[in-house]
Design a protein around this motif. Structure first.
Motif, PDB file in Angstrom:
ATOM      1  N   ALA A   1      13.751 -18.645  12.841  1.00 37.47           N
ATOM      2  CA  ALA A   1      14.753 -17.832  12.151  1.00 37.47           C
ATOM      3  C   ALA A   1      14.332 -16.369  12.096  1.00 37.47           C
ATOM      4  CB  ALA A   1      14.961 -18.373  10.741  1.00 37.47           C
ATOM      5  N   ASP A   2      15.317 -15.493  11.888  1.00 38.16           N
ATOM      6  CA  ASP A   2      15.001 -14.090  11.616  1.00 38.16           C
ATOM      7  C   ASP A   2      14.353 -13.986  10.242  1.00 38.16           C
ATOM      8  OD1 ASP A   2      16.060 -13.290  14.009  1.00 38.16           O
ATOM      9  OD2 ASP A   2      18.013 -12.755  13.181  1.00 38.16           O
ATOM     10  N   VAL A   3      13.294 -13.212  10.158  1.00 36.95           N
ATOM     11  CA  VAL A   3      12.540 -13.055   8.915  1.00 36.95           C
ATOM     12  C   VAL A   3      12.339 -11.571   8.658  1.00 36.95           C
ATOM     13  CG1 VAL A   3      10.354 -13.501   7.747  1.00 36.95           C
ATOM     14  CG2 VAL A   3      11.356 -15.266   9.196  1.00 36.95           C
ATOM     15  N   ARG A   4      12.650 -11.132   7.450  1.00 38.35           N
ATOM     16  CA  ARG A   4      12.464  -9.729   7.074  1.00 38.35           C
ATOM     17  C   ARG A   4      11.142  -9.557   6.345  1.00 38.35           C
ATOM     18  NH1 ARG A   4      14.309  -6.603   2.373  1.00 38.35           N
ATOM     19  NH2 ARG A   4      14.302  -4.399   2.897  1.00 38.35           N
ATOM     20  N   ILE A   5      10.311  -8.670   6.876  1.00 38.28           N
ATOM     21  CA  ILE A   5       8.994  -8.396   6.297  1.00 38.28           C
ATOM     22  C   ILE A   5       8.899  -6.912   5.981  1.00 38.28           C
ATOM     23  CG2 ILE A   5       6.514  -8.354   6.789  1.00 38.28           C
ATOM     24  CD1 ILE A   5       6.935 -10.828   8.529  1.00 38.28           C
ATOM     25  N   CYS A   6       8.383  -6.590   4.797  1.00 42.01           N
ATOM     26  CA  CYS A   6       8.149  -5.202   4.393  1.00 42.01           C
ATOM     27  C   CYS A   6       6.648  -4.981   4.219  1.00 42.01           C
ATOM     28  CB  CYS A   6       8.851  -4.878   3.084  1.00 42.01           C
ATOM     29  SG  CYS A   6      10.645  -4.974   3.145  1.00 42.01           S
ATOM     30  N   ALA A   7       6.194  -3.782   4.507  1.00 45.36           N
ATOM     31  CA  ALA A   7       4.786  -3.447   4.281  1.00 45.36           C
ATOM     32  C   ALA A   7       4.669  -1.977   3.920  1.00 45.36           C
ATOM     33  CB  ALA A   7       3.943  -3.751   5.518  1.00 45.36           C
ATOM     34  N   VAL A   8       3.714  -1.694   3.040  1.00 45.51           N
ATOM     35  CA  VAL A   8       3.372  -0.316   2.686  1.00 45.51           C
ATOM     36  C   VAL A   8       1.871  -0.147   2.848  1.00 45.51           C
ATOM     37  CG1 VAL A   8       5.304  -0.126   1.078  1.00 45.51           C
ATOM     38  CG2 VAL A   8       3.072  -0.854   0.234  1.00 45.51           C
ATOM     39  N   GLY A   9       1.406   1.098   2.720  1.00 45.39           N
ATOM     40  CA  GLY A   9      -0.001   1.403   2.920  1.00 45.39           C
ATOM     41  C   GLY A   9      -0.844   1.251   1.671  1.00 45.39           C
ATOM     42  N   ASP A  10      -1.680   2.256   1.417  1.00 42.80           N
ATOM     43  CA  ASP A  10      -2.729   2.155   0.406  1.00 42.80           C
ATOM     44  C   ASP A  10      -2.211   2.328  -1.013  1.00 42.80           C
ATOM     45  OD1 ASP A  10      -4.568   1.803   2.368  1.00 42.80           O
ATOM     46  OD2 ASP A  10      -5.576   3.736   2.131  1.00 42.80           O
ATOM     47  N   ASN A  11      -2.535   1.366  -1.859  1.00 46.92           N
ATOM     48  CA  ASN A  11      -2.382   1.528  -3.305  1.00 46.92           C
ATOM     49  C   ASN A  11      -3.764   1.916  -3.821  1.00 46.92           C
ATOM     50  OD1 ASN A  11      -0.574   1.285  -5.603  1.00 46.92           O
ATOM     51  ND2 ASN A  11      -1.927  -0.341  -6.295  1.00 46.92           N
ATOM     52  N   LEU A  12      -3.942   3.202  -4.079  1.00 55.48           N
ATOM     53  CA  LEU A  12      -5.271   3.785  -4.319  1.00 55.48           C
ATOM     54  C   LEU A  12      -5.228   4.550  -5.640  1.00 55.48           C
ATOM     55  CD1 LEU A  12      -8.103   4.414  -3.218  1.00 55.48           C
ATOM     56  CD2 LEU A  12      -7.092   6.279  -1.896  1.00 55.48           C
ATOM     57  N   LEU A  13      -5.752   3.931  -6.687  1.00 51.69           N
ATOM     58  CA  LEU A  13      -5.516   4.440  -8.034  1.00 51.69           C
ATOM     59  C   LEU A  13      -6.666   5.320  -8.516  1.00 51.69           C
ATOM     60  CD1 LEU A  13      -3.834   1.303  -9.608  1.00 51.69           C
ATOM     61  CD2 LEU A  13      -2.847   3.162  -8.261  1.00 51.69           C
ATOM     62  N   HIS A  14      -6.481   6.625  -8.267  1.00 48.04           N
ATOM     63  CA  HIS A  14      -7.449   7.630  -8.705  1.00 48.04           C
ATOM     64  C   HIS A  14      -7.370   7.835 -10.225  1.00 48.04           C
ATOM     65  CE1 HIS A  14      -6.963   8.669  -4.406  1.00 48.04           C
ATOM     66  NE2 HIS A  14      -8.204   9.110  -4.486  1.00 48.04           N
ATOM     67  N   ASP A  15      -8.310   8.615 -10.747  1.00 48.84           N
ATOM     68  CA  ASP A  15      -8.305   8.944 -12.176  1.00 48.84           C
ATOM     69  C   ASP A  15      -6.982   9.558 -12.605  1.00 48.84           C
ATOM     70  OD1 ASP A  15     -10.874   8.062 -12.925  1.00 48.84           O
ATOM     71  OD2 ASP A  15     -11.793   9.878 -12.098  1.00 48.84           O
ATOM     72  N   LEU A  16      -6.398  10.370 -11.746  1.00 51.62           N
ATOM     73  CA  LEU A  16      -5.116  11.013 -12.060  1.00 51.62           C
ATOM     74  C   LEU A  16      -4.053   9.967 -12.372  1.00 51.62           C
ATOM     75  CD1 LEU A  16      -3.485  13.736 -12.057  1.00 51.62           C
ATOM     76  CD2 LEU A  16      -2.973  13.256  -9.663  1.00 51.62           C
ATOM     77  N   VAL A  17      -4.044   8.883 -11.594  1.00 52.75           N
ATOM     78  CA  VAL A  17      -3.059   7.816 -11.807  1.00 52.75           C
ATOM     79  C   VAL A  17      -3.383   7.046 -13.083  1.00 52.75           C
ATOM     80  CG1 VAL A  17      -1.994   5.769 -10.813  1.00 52.75           C
ATOM     81  CG2 VAL A  17      -2.725   7.647  -9.312  1.00 52.75           C
ATOM     82  N   LEU A  18      -4.653   6.749 -13.292  1.00 51.88           N
ATOM     83  CA  LEU A  18      -5.043   6.021 -14.500  1.00 51.88           C
ATOM     84  C   LEU A  18      -4.647   6.806 -15.745  1.00 51.88           C
ATOM     85  CD1 LEU A  18      -8.573   4.606 -13.561  1.00 51.88           C
ATOM     86  CD2 LEU A  18      -6.319   3.571 -13.232  1.00 51.88           C
ATOM     87  N   ASP A  19      -4.882   8.102 -15.709  1.00 50.44           N
ATOM     88  CA  ASP A  19      -4.526   8.931 -16.867  1.00 50.44           C
ATOM     89  C   ASP A  19      -3.019   8.895 -17.119  1.00 50.44           C
ATOM     90  OD1 ASP A  19      -7.194   9.583 -17.112  1.00 50.44           O
ATOM     91  OD2 ASP A  19      -6.995  11.551 -16.168  1.00 50.44           O
ATOM     92  N   ALA A  20      -2.239   8.910 -16.037  1.00 49.48           N
ATOM     93  CA  ALA A  20      -0.782   8.940 -16.182  1.00 49.48           C
ATOM     94  C   ALA A  20      -0.221   7.602 -16.673  1.00 49.48           C
ATOM     95  CB  ALA A  20      -0.139   9.307 -14.848  1.00 49.48           C
TER      96      ALA A  20
END
Length: 262
Positions: free
Chosen positions: A2-21
């Motif tokens: 069957a046809d199958v739809r697959i999605c992908a993204v790159g790096d989930n990279l949680l720097h201090d800036l993200v943690l603070d937010a």
């Protein structure tokens, strides 16, 4: 098949800036940062993200670059957004030692057992082989490798914790891919490779891509350079085609320079 739809993204990279937010009273909440992509993931048979960093249970260990330690709430938020596969083989998997990597593996298995965890293992028997996804009657073999570990860290004696893309493992990688080609409808390799901040693949990437094509891989999804690299469709020796995304760049991070936001 069957046809199958697959999605992908790159790096989930949680720097201090993200943690603070994402800090909230009593802990962290990451749901808002992933909410905008949730509609794009709906309807996908498989949605994959590279979780670059390990989770740690102790708030005193939460940290960004260079030795990352991430609140487990980030994993909960990824699942809430709709991600169903986690590419875990990255250069930061030993930032907090092998104990934190084992904690991360246990976190996924105990809290999100339906989420596929790729490229990291707790036993020698699991190492190197594919994770099999049954997607609408289609058997998909998923592999995940990293070509690097952080320069300041030595791999533990239990090297099977992380699937490594190294020349000394070439024969084993070839054998595992060839077996997967025979036993499954579709083969995807997620791979962390390349030179950081370089916009074109290097000779090492192209060499491994040639091996993947030789083994009948259908799709290669690369990351690790923090910037986009080209997409190519290559002819395989068996007459088929292999699509190579050399690098998807960053998905979410604290890096704010424009090329690292694409």
């Amino acid at each position: 098949m069957a046809d199958v739809r697959i999605c992908a993204v790159g790096d989930n990279l949680l720097h201090d800036l993200v943690l603070d937010a994402c800090a909230v009273p009593g802990g962290y909440s990451f749901d808002n940062i992933y909410a905008p992509v949730a509609p794009l993931l709906r309807g996908a048979a498989l949605a994959a993200v590279t979780q670059v960093t390990v989770f740690v249970p102790d708030a005193a260990e939460y940290s960004g670059f260079p030795l990352f330690g991430t609140p487990p709430a980030a994993g909960d938020a990824l699942v809430t957004a709709g991600f169903s596969a986690i590419a875990g083989a990255t250069n930061h998997m030993l930032d907090k030692g092998p104990g934190a990597l084992r904690y991360t593996i246990d976190y996924w298995r105990e809290n999100h057992p339906d989420t596929l965890l790729l490229g990291v293992h707790t036993t020698r028997e699991e190492a190197g082989g594919p994770t099999i996804a049954e997607l609408g009657g289609t058997r998909v073999a998923l592999f995940n490798y990293t070509s690097m570990l952080n320069f300041h860290l030595r791999p533990p004696s239990a090297h099977y914790l992380i699937d490594l893309l190294k020349p000394r493992y070439r024969d084993r990688i070839r054998r595992n891919l060839q077996i997967a080609r025979k036993d499954n409808d579709f083969v995807i390799v997620f791979v962390r490779w390349g030179s950081e901040y370089h916009y074109v693949p290097n000779d090492v990437q192209r060499g491994w891509a040639a091996l993947f094509a030789e083994c009948g891989v259908d799709v290669v999804i690369g990351q690790g350079t923090h910037v986009l690299q080209p997409l190519e469709v290559q002819k395989r020796p068996d007459g088929g085609e292999m699509t190579v995304f050399y690098s998807l760049g960053n998905f979410f991070s604290g890096q704010r320079e424009l090329p690292r936001l694409l």
